[in-house]
Design an enzyme around this catalytic site. Sequence first.
Site, PDB file in Angstrom:
ATOM      1  N   GLY A  55      20.464  26.759  18.076  1.00  0.00           N
ATOM      2  CA  GLY A  55      21.700  27.160  17.398  1.00  0.00           C
ATOM      3  C   GLY A  55      22.864  26.241  17.681  1.00  0.00           C
TER       4      GLY A  55
ATOM      5  N   ASP B 219       8.891  24.970  15.849  1.00  0.00           N
ATOM      6  CA  ASP B 219      10.122  25.681  16.196  1.00  0.00           C
ATOM      7  C   ASP B 219       9.888  27.192  16.051  1.00  0.00           C
ATOM      8  OD1 ASP B 219      12.846  25.857  16.796  1.00  0.00           O
ATOM      9  OD2 ASP B 219      13.447  25.755  14.690  1.00  0.00           O
ATOM     10  N   HIS B 220      10.246  27.951  17.063  1.00  0.00           N
ATOM     11  CA  HIS B 220      10.160  29.424  17.017  1.00  0.00           C
ATOM     12  C   HIS B 220       8.785  29.964  16.627  1.00  0.00           C
ATOM     13  CE1 HIS B 220      14.381  30.138  17.801  1.00  0.00           C
ATOM     14  NE2 HIS B 220      14.672  29.171  16.959  1.00  0.00           N
TER      15      HIS B 220
HETATM   16  P1  13P Z   1      21.377  25.727  13.876  1.00  0.00           P
HETATM   17  O1  13P Z   1      21.270  26.829  12.898  1.00  0.00           O
HETATM   18  O2  13P Z   1      22.613  25.799  14.684  1.00  0.00           O
HETATM   19  O3  13P Z   1      21.219  24.375  13.245  1.00  0.00           O
HETATM   20  O4  13P Z   1      20.178  25.893  14.932  1.00  0.00           O
HETATM   21  C1  13P Z   1      18.915  25.356  14.671  1.00  0.00           C
HETATM   22  C2  13P Z   1      17.889  25.835  15.630  1.00  0.00           C
HETATM   23  O5  13P Z   1      18.154  26.345  16.696  1.00  0.00           O
HETATM   24  C3  13P Z   1      16.504  25.645  15.244  1.00  0.00           C
HETATM   25  O6  13P Z   1      15.630  26.239  16.134  1.00  0.00           O
HETATM   26  O1  G3H Z   2      16.103  28.472  14.099  1.00  0.00           O
HETATM   27  C1  G3H Z   2      15.747  28.390  12.951  1.00  0.00           C
HETATM   28  C2  G3H Z   2      15.798  27.116  12.204  1.00  0.00           C
HETATM   29  O2  G3H Z   2      17.089  26.884  11.733  1.00  0.00           O
HETATM   30  C3  G3H Z   2      14.780  27.119  11.127  1.00  0.00           C
HETATM   31  O3  G3H Z   2      15.199  27.834  10.032  1.00  0.00           O
HETATM   32  O4  G3H Z   2      13.315  29.404   9.803  1.00  0.00           O
HETATM   33  O5  G3H Z   2      14.902  29.011   7.893  1.00  0.00           O
HETATM   34  O6  G3H Z   2      13.268  27.246   8.570  1.00  0.00           O
HETATM   35  P1  G3H Z   2      14.090  28.426   9.000  1.00  0.00           P
HETATM   36 ZN    ZN Z   3      16.335  27.997  17.059  1.00  0.00          ZN
END
Ligand code: 13P
Ligand code: G3H
Ligand code: ZN
Length: 326
Positions: free
Chosen positions: A225, A83-84
């Site tokens: 999100g 993720d990201h």
């Molecule tokens: P939320 O903070 O809405 O759960 O989003 C999570 C997210 O987009 C992780 O990449």
């Molecule tokens: O988009 C972000 C996710 O909610 C992950 O959160 O970077 O704090 O693990 P984190």
């Molecule tokens: Zn995200």
Amino acid sequence: MPLVTSTEMFKKAYNGGYAVGAFNVNNMEIIQGITEACYEENAPVILQVSKGARAYANSKYLVNLVKSALECYPELEVCLHLDHGSDFDICKACVDDGFTSVMIDASSKPFEENIEVTKKVVEYAHAHGAVVEAELGTLAGVEDDVKVSAEDSSYTRPDDVEEFVKATGCDSLAIAIGTSHGAYKFKPEQCTRDENGILVPPPLRFDILDEVVKRLPGFPIVLHGSSSVPQEWVKIINENGGKMPDAVGVPEAQLREAAKSAVCKINIDSDIRLVMTGSIRQFYNEHPDKFDPREYLKPARANIKEMVRHKLVDVLGCAGKNHYHD
Ligand code: 13P
Ligand code: G3H
Ligand code: ZN
């Protein structure tokens, strides 16, 4: 089955008018809660790991915990996703660690730079059997150490998407249509209040989603999100010593609507955090004499499982789309 990419998942989701849940994982109990719900509900799942999760738990622990879940539920269809990912190196490290999907998030960079790094990640990932999610547009909120204020966030420009996807070869695209990260997605002044005084956020920009879909027919779209910040859990937290005033999320009915369209992946992290925190706070308050972590993590895990089940059945629409058991 071994870990899979999201390619087939997304094809089925696009054609079937549902979305696959992408849940962030940081520890064993979260992985267990999510995978048990997905197994019981015959649903595919994306388990995603952020840079922060890798730093907290060590990437290898998380990869092996996910593999352990697959040993417990060999039929389960699981994609393991970064993720990201902030740069090429972290994406490469995850592909090398066995992730089947990575996100390169260069959405804060200028368009041409975003294309350049995304293309580089795509070339490496595709050569190693993994797929790539990219992002255009900027979400508000907090992710890892990056904080984007509502003023600095920007919706995706539909006119950019065709060129971006063609130039990068990415497999899915995250877009910004008004969702944001964290438990405080909207300021109270952006919202109205319902008859119970609960904040009602502004609606998502479905018009932008529609324009994107027109330009990228058949292409999987991702929403980040997308936690709904269930008010019952905010209340449990606040009644048990927490302080989360005006926490508000994306209404589930809007996510249900999005899941019926080209949106094939919906990201949920904050809702898991709320349920886990609320469960533990409540347990401590009710049992001030207890100190065995297993005793408070057990209800937390069970409540995560039920929250995920609800998402699969009532929000994402992906329950019953696989056939692990009758
Ligand atoms: P939320 O903070 O809405 O759960 O989003 C999570 C997210 O987009 C992780 O990449
Ligand atoms: O988009 C972000 C996710 O909610 C992950 O959160 O970077 O704090 O693990 P984190
Ligand atoms: Zn995200």
